[in-house]
Design a protein around this motif. Structure first.
Motif, short mmCIF file in Angstrom:
data_model
loop_
_atom_site.label_atom_id
_atom_site.label_comp_id
_atom_site.label_asym_id
_atom_site.label_seq_id
_atom_site.Cartn_x
_atom_site.Cartn_y
_atom_site.Cartn_z
N SER A 12 5.94 9.47 -5.88
CA SER A 12 5.85 10.62 -4.98
C SER A 12 6.91 10.60 -3.89
O SER A 12 7.42 11.65 -3.49
N ASN A 13 7.25 9.40 -3.42
CA ASN A 13 8.21 9.27 -2.32
C ASN A 13 9.64 9.02 -2.80
O ASN A 13 10.52 8.78 -1.97
N GLU A 73 5.47 4.86 2.28
CA GLU A 73 5.85 6.02 3.10
C GLU A 73 6.62 5.61 4.33
O GLU A 73 7.64 6.23 4.69
N THR A 91 0.83 -1.20 0.00
CA THR A 91 0.00 0.00 0.00
C THR A 91 0.87 1.25 0.00
O THR A 91 2.06 1.19 0.32
N PRO A 92 0.28 2.41 -0.31
CA PRO A 92 1.04 3.65 -0.19
C PRO A 92 1.59 3.88 1.21
O PRO A 92 2.68 4.42 1.37
N TRP A 93 0.84 3.47 2.23
CA TRP A 93 1.32 3.62 3.62
C TRP A 93 2.61 2.85 3.81
O TRP A 93 3.55 3.35 4.45
N GLU A 128 2.16 5.14 -7.84
CA GLU A 128 2.13 6.58 -7.60
C GLU A 128 2.83 6.94 -6.30
O GLU A 128 3.54 7.96 -6.22
N ALA A 129 2.67 6.11 -5.28
CA ALA A 129 3.34 6.36 -4.00
C ALA A 129 4.85 6.29 -4.15
O ALA A 129 5.58 7.09 -3.55
N CYS A 130 5.34 5.35 -4.93
CA CYS A 130 6.78 5.24 -5.14
C CYS A 130 7.32 6.42 -5.93
O CYS A 130 8.42 6.90 -5.68
N LYS A 156 -2.00 2.83 -7.32
CA LYS A 156 -1.73 3.62 -6.11
C LYS A 156 -0.34 3.35 -5.56
O LYS A 156 0.34 4.26 -5.09
N LEU A 157 0.09 2.10 -5.62
CA LEU A 157 1.43 1.77 -5.14
C LEU A 157 2.49 2.44 -6.01
O LEU A 157 3.48 3.00 -5.49
#
Length: 212
Positions: free
Chosen positions: A107-108, A82, A77-79, A103-105, A100-101
């Motif tokens: 963004s982070n 992070e 998950t994105p959590w 996109e999180a990678c 979503k995963l």
């Protein structure tokens, strides 16, 4: 960090050694000496799976050890992304991939080795810019023969097979032109970790480092 840049970094990490240890660690106090033993044996890229309550603390401890690169596995998950990045992970590994995963990678700024098991999944990730993937679960999905077959029409994509990789079949995977490294848990057996037998783990790591 966009997908192609993530894959470029993943390829660099994959080139450090033929095997990336896949680690399930329950006691953070053992993290640093475990990392030191594996790095001493010639395996500098370490994947800490987020399967235990101690996993993030294990990443923090291993991130402080010189000479290694610590990644977070089992990103779901994105959590997870992070938390792993905050703990000091320098790359991530996932059993599959979701929008979503990914996109999180991005963004982070966490390089991702996303999992794929079929030609369609490989093509979908390649469309997005990923050309270095995890083949998972490797053994259950046909092993080296399946990965060789996928590589015939999609030679642009390289892999790190994980799941059922062992000393008995690792060379079969590593002999393929589309395999840069493999993920394996045998280099850090639970019994040796529990006993703190770091010399044994260094020996296993050294043997694994010579597989290619």
């Amino acid at each position: 960090m966009m997908p192609q840049a993530q894959s470029n970094e993943a390829r660099r990490i994959a080139g450090l050694a033929p095997i990336i240890p896949v680690l399930v660690v329950e006691d953070a106090a053992k993290a640093a000496p475990l990392a030191e033993a594996l790095i001493k044996g010639g395996l500098p890229a370490l994947e800490v799976t987020l399967r235990t309550e101690a996993a993030l603390d294990v990443i923090r401890e291993m991130a402080s050890v010189d000479g290694g690169m610590v990644g977070a596995g089992t990103l779901l998950t994105p959590w997870c992304v992070e938390q792993a990045k905050a703990a000091g992970a320098t790359f991530g590994v996932s059993p599959g991939a979701t929008p979503k995963l990914i996109e999180a990678c991005i963004s982070n700024e966490l390089p991702l080795l996303p999992g794929a098991a079929t030609a369609t999944e490989v093509m979908a990730l390649y469309e997005q810019g990923y050309d270095m993937l995890k083949f998972f679960p490797a053994d259950a999905n046909g092993g080296a023969a399946a990965l060789k077959a996928i590589g015939a029409p999609i030679p642009q994509v390289a892999f790190c097979p994980t799941g059922g990789v062992s000393p008995a079949n690792a060379k079969d995977y590593l002999a393929l032109p589309n395999v840069l490294c493999a993920g394996g848990s045998w280099v850090a057996p639970k019994a040796a970790v529990d006993k703190g037998d770091w010399a044994e783990i260094t020996r296993l790591a050294s043997d694994a480092a010579k597989l290619r």
